[in-house]
Scaffold this motif. Structure first.
Motif, mmCIF file in Angstrom:
data_model
loop_
_atom_site.group_PDB
_atom_site.id
_atom_site.type_symbol
_atom_site.label_atom_id
_atom_site.label_comp_id
_atom_site.label_asym_id
_atom_site.label_seq_id
_atom_site.Cartn_x
_atom_site.Cartn_y
_atom_site.Cartn_z
ATOM 1 N N ASP A 65 0.642 -1.055 -0.030
ATOM 2 C CA ASP A 65 0.036 0.054 -0.109
ATOM 3 C C ASP A 65 0.722 1.405 0.054
ATOM 4 O OD1 ASP A 65 -2.430 -1.583 0.129
ATOM 5 O OD2 ASP A 65 -2.192 -1.680 2.538
ATOM 6 N N LEU A 66 1.984 1.366 0.790
ATOM 7 C CA LEU A 66 2.728 2.474 0.997
ATOM 8 C C LEU A 66 3.617 2.438 -0.255
ATOM 9 C CD1 LEU A 66 4.179 4.775 2.714
ATOM 10 C CD2 LEU A 66 5.756 3.031 3.342
ATOM 11 N N ILE A 67 4.091 1.534 -1.036
ATOM 12 C CA ILE A 67 4.674 1.641 -2.230
ATOM 13 C C ILE A 67 3.777 2.073 -3.357
ATOM 14 C CG2 ILE A 67 6.001 0.138 -3.976
ATOM 15 C CD1 ILE A 67 6.976 -1.805 -1.792
ATOM 16 N N THR A 68 2.866 1.674 -3.332
ATOM 17 C CA THR A 68 1.873 2.130 -4.371
ATOM 18 C C THR A 68 1.633 3.593 -4.292
ATOM 19 O OG1 THR A 68 0.784 -0.136 -4.682
ATOM 20 C CG2 THR A 68 -0.290 1.781 -5.466
ATOM 21 N N ALA A 69 1.338 4.060 -3.241
ATOM 22 C CA ALA A 69 1.026 5.586 -2.795
ATOM 23 C C ALA A 69 2.018 6.272 -3.192
ATOM 24 C CB ALA A 69 0.571 5.480 -1.234
ATOM 25 N N VAL A 70 3.280 6.008 -2.821
ATOM 26 C CA VAL A 70 4.694 6.634 -2.960
ATOM 27 C C VAL A 70 4.801 6.830 -4.497
ATOM 28 C CG1 VAL A 70 7.176 6.569 -2.996
ATOM 29 C CG2 VAL A 70 5.898 6.195 -0.785
ATOM 30 N N PHE A 71 4.448 5.573 -5.396
ATOM 31 C CA PHE A 71 4.652 5.760 -6.696
ATOM 32 C C PHE A 71 3.639 6.710 -7.593
ATOM 33 C CE2 PHE A 71 3.757 4.520 -11.043
ATOM 34 C CZ PHE A 71 4.886 4.322 -11.817
ATOM 35 N N LEU A 116 7.951 -3.130 -8.158
ATOM 36 C CA LEU A 116 7.074 -2.724 -9.295
ATOM 37 C C LEU A 116 7.414 -3.942 -10.278
ATOM 38 C CD1 LEU A 116 7.658 0.956 -10.036
ATOM 39 C CD2 LEU A 116 5.795 -0.301 -8.612
ATOM 40 N N HIS A 117 8.208 -4.697 -10.292
ATOM 41 C CA HIS A 117 8.264 -5.966 -11.495
ATOM 42 C C HIS A 117 8.421 -7.264 -10.675
ATOM 43 C CE1 HIS A 117 9.975 -2.374 -13.660
ATOM 44 N NE2 HIS A 117 9.623 -2.838 -14.679
ATOM 45 N N SER A 118 7.967 -7.217 -9.543
ATOM 46 C CA SER A 118 7.742 -8.418 -8.580
ATOM 47 C C SER A 118 6.542 -9.364 -9.092
ATOM 48 C CB SER A 118 7.563 -7.927 -7.281
ATOM 49 O OG SER A 118 6.243 -7.638 -7.054
ATOM 50 N N GLY A 119 5.826 -8.889 -9.856
ATOM 51 C CA GLY A 119 4.584 -9.661 -10.298
ATOM 52 C C GLY A 119 3.477 -9.749 -9.299
ATOM 53 N N ASP A 120 3.532 -8.853 -8.242
ATOM 54 C CA ASP A 120 2.401 -8.666 -7.198
ATOM 55 C C ASP A 120 1.405 -7.940 -7.727
ATOM 56 O OD1 ASP A 120 1.099 -7.818 -4.754
ATOM 57 O OD2 ASP A 120 2.549 -7.649 -3.775
ATOM 58 N N ALA A 122 -0.728 -6.179 -6.449
ATOM 59 C CA ALA A 122 -0.781 -4.887 -5.779
ATOM 60 C C ALA A 122 -0.451 -3.789 -6.902
ATOM 61 C CB ALA A 122 -0.553 -4.951 -4.534
ATOM 62 N N TYR A 123 0.605 -4.058 -7.888
ATOM 63 C CA TYR A 123 1.171 -3.194 -8.700
ATOM 64 C C TYR A 123 0.731 -3.133 -10.216
ATOM 65 C CZ TYR A 123 4.084 -3.637 -4.540
ATOM 66 O OH TYR A 123 4.945 -3.764 -3.154
ATOM 67 N N GLU A 124 -0.399 -3.976 -10.338
ATOM 68 C CA GLU A 124 -0.786 -4.156 -11.661
ATOM 69 C C GLU A 124 -1.126 -2.853 -12.394
ATOM 70 O OE1 GLU A 124 -3.495 -7.337 -11.843
ATOM 71 O OE2 GLU A 124 -1.887 -9.030 -11.598
ATOM 72 N N SER A 125 -1.935 -1.999 -11.766
ATOM 73 C CA SER A 125 -2.410 -0.978 -12.292
ATOM 74 C C SER A 125 -1.540 0.240 -12.324
ATOM 75 C CB SER A 125 -3.687 -0.282 -11.439
ATOM 76 O OG SER A 125 -2.996 0.342 -10.041
ATOM 77 N N LEU A 126 -0.090 0.207 -12.021
ATOM 78 C CA LEU A 126 0.892 1.206 -11.835
ATOM 79 C C LEU A 126 1.205 1.914 -13.211
ATOM 80 C CD1 LEU A 126 2.658 0.741 -8.592
ATOM 81 C CD2 LEU A 126 0.532 2.170 -8.919
ATOM 82 N N PRO A 127 1.450 0.901 -14.206
ATOM 83 C CA PRO A 127 1.887 0.906 -15.593
ATOM 84 C C PRO A 127 0.905 1.979 -16.078
ATOM 85 C CG PRO A 127 2.698 -1.081 -15.034
ATOM 86 C CD PRO A 127 1.969 -0.548 -13.795
ATOM 87 N N ALA A 128 -0.319 1.584 -16.078
ATOM 88 C CA ALA A 128 -1.443 2.351 -16.929
ATOM 89 C C ALA A 128 -1.327 3.582 -15.983
ATOM 90 C CB ALA A 128 -2.693 1.516 -16.616
ATOM 91 N N TYR A 129 -1.128 3.732 -14.878
ATOM 92 C CA TYR A 129 -1.421 5.096 -14.241
ATOM 93 C C TYR A 129 -0.152 5.825 -14.726
ATOM 94 C CZ TYR A 129 -1.943 8.954 -10.531
ATOM 95 O OH TYR A 129 -2.285 9.826 -9.846
ATOM 96 N N PHE A 130 0.993 5.425 -14.816
ATOM 97 C CA PHE A 130 2.157 6.214 -15.490
ATOM 98 C C PHE A 130 1.768 6.719 -16.608
ATOM 99 C CE2 PHE A 130 5.652 6.118 -18.121
ATOM 100 C CZ PHE A 130 6.984 6.431 -17.057
ATOM 101 N N GLN A 131 1.282 6.067 -17.650
ATOM 102 C CA GLN A 131 0.785 6.489 -19.010
ATOM 103 C C GLN A 131 -0.424 7.561 -18.995
ATOM 104 O OE1 GLN A 131 0.860 3.686 -22.394
ATOM 105 N NE2 GLN A 131 1.824 2.375 -21.092
ATOM 106 N N GLN A 132 -1.385 7.338 -18.107
ATOM 107 C CA GLN A 132 -2.203 8.190 -17.988
ATOM 108 C C GLN A 132 -2.044 9.392 -17.609
ATOM 109 O OE1 GLN A 132 -5.382 6.611 -15.085
ATOM 110 N NE2 GLN A 132 -6.320 8.646 -14.946
ATOM 111 N N ARG A 133 -1.147 9.730 -16.681
ATOM 112 C CA ARG A 133 -0.692 10.903 -16.134
ATOM 113 C C ARG A 133 0.484 11.553 -16.980
ATOM 114 N NH1 ARG A 133 -1.986 14.239 -13.806
ATOM 115 N NH2 ARG A 133 -1.420 14.591 -11.718
ATOM 116 N N PHE A 134 1.426 10.883 -17.573
ATOM 117 C CA PHE A 134 2.427 11.510 -18.186
ATOM 118 C C PHE A 134 2.162 11.694 -19.786
ATOM 119 C CE2 PHE A 134 5.713 9.887 -15.033
ATOM 120 C CZ PHE A 134 5.581 10.918 -14.332
ATOM 121 N N LEU A 135 1.512 10.731 -20.218
ATOM 122 C CA LEU A 135 1.426 10.920 -22.070
ATOM 123 C C LEU A 135 0.626 12.452 -22.145
ATOM 124 C CD1 LEU A 135 0.359 7.566 -23.213
ATOM 125 C CD2 LEU A 135 2.530 8.986 -23.531
ATOM 126 N N PRO A 136 -0.402 12.792 -21.316
ATOM 127 C CA PRO A 136 -1.044 14.021 -21.701
ATOM 128 C C PRO A 136 -0.161 15.379 -21.548
ATOM 129 C CG PRO A 136 -2.569 12.683 -20.367
ATOM 130 C CD PRO A 136 -1.222 11.941 -20.512
#
Length: 201
Positions: A65-71, A116-120, A122-136
């Motif tokens: 939860d903390l790692i996801t929130a930090v990212f 983030l690359h552990s396969g957990d 809990a982190y599956e949504s983060l790559p999409a969040y990365f693109q959603q925020r940065f691409l625009p």
């Protein structure tokens, strides 16, 4: 009647304190993760944030939860830096400065890479969040710079994000800045924009 004037300010103060603690935890965790990795002891994070362990676990019951929130917090801070840069600087300079800010994000995110690359799941949504925020953000900066005539107009935004991610040297900021300067020079003086090609045909 007398409860409302005294009750409302207290509630606002509590919410402000909670937000300050949350911000302090996320900032401290990002710094500790960057320097010591995501498995660093919780007490190191709470000591840096100036809060107790109970406060941390109340917000983030699991380390994931903390790692996801930090990212997400770091992604948001980086993305939200773009409008101010665009307002204060001419388009190509704003683009360059944001590339440097993004490179700093990438360098600090290296501390989260293992998780983030552990396969957990809990982190599956983060790559999409990365693109959603940065691409625009990148698209807007590129379009504005291209419209000003300062750079070419045919580079996919995601390609630039990947290129900068690949060239970042976490332990050599000078190298990273020189590589970003070369990248921007390529945008300036590479293949001319399509309109220029049409005029020369």
């Amino acid at each position: 009647m007398s409860d409302r004037p005294t009750g409302e300010p207290v509630a606002r103060r509590v919410r402000a304190d909670v937000q300050r603690n949350l911000d302090a935890l996320l900032t401290a965790a990002a710094e500790v993760f960057a320097s010591d990795g995501v498995d660093a002891p919780v007490r190191r994070i709470t000591a840096r944030a100036g809060v107790g362990a109970g406060t941390l676990y109340r917000h983030f019951p699991q380390r994931s939860d903390l790692i996801t929130a930090v990212f997400r917090h770091e992604v948001d801070a980086c993305a939200e830096a773009a409008p101010a840069l665009a307002e204060e600087h001419e388009p190509v300079v704003a683009l360059t400065l944001w590339f440097q800010r993004f490179a700093q994000f990438v360098a600090t995110k290296r501390g989260l890479k293992t998780a983030l690359h552990s396969g957990d799941p809990a982190y599956e949504s983060l790559p999409a969040y990365f693109q959603q925020r940065f691409l625009p953000v990148v698209t807007e900066l590129l379009d504005t710079a291209a419209a000003s005539g300062g750079i070419r107009a045919d580079i996919p935004p995601y390609d630039l994000l990947r290129a900068i991610s690949d060239l970042v040297a976490p332990d050599d900021q000078g190298y990273t800045q020189r590589m970003i300067a070369l990248l921007v020079n390529g945008l300036r003086y590479g293949t001319p924009p399509a309109a220029t090609d049409g005029e020369g045909a």
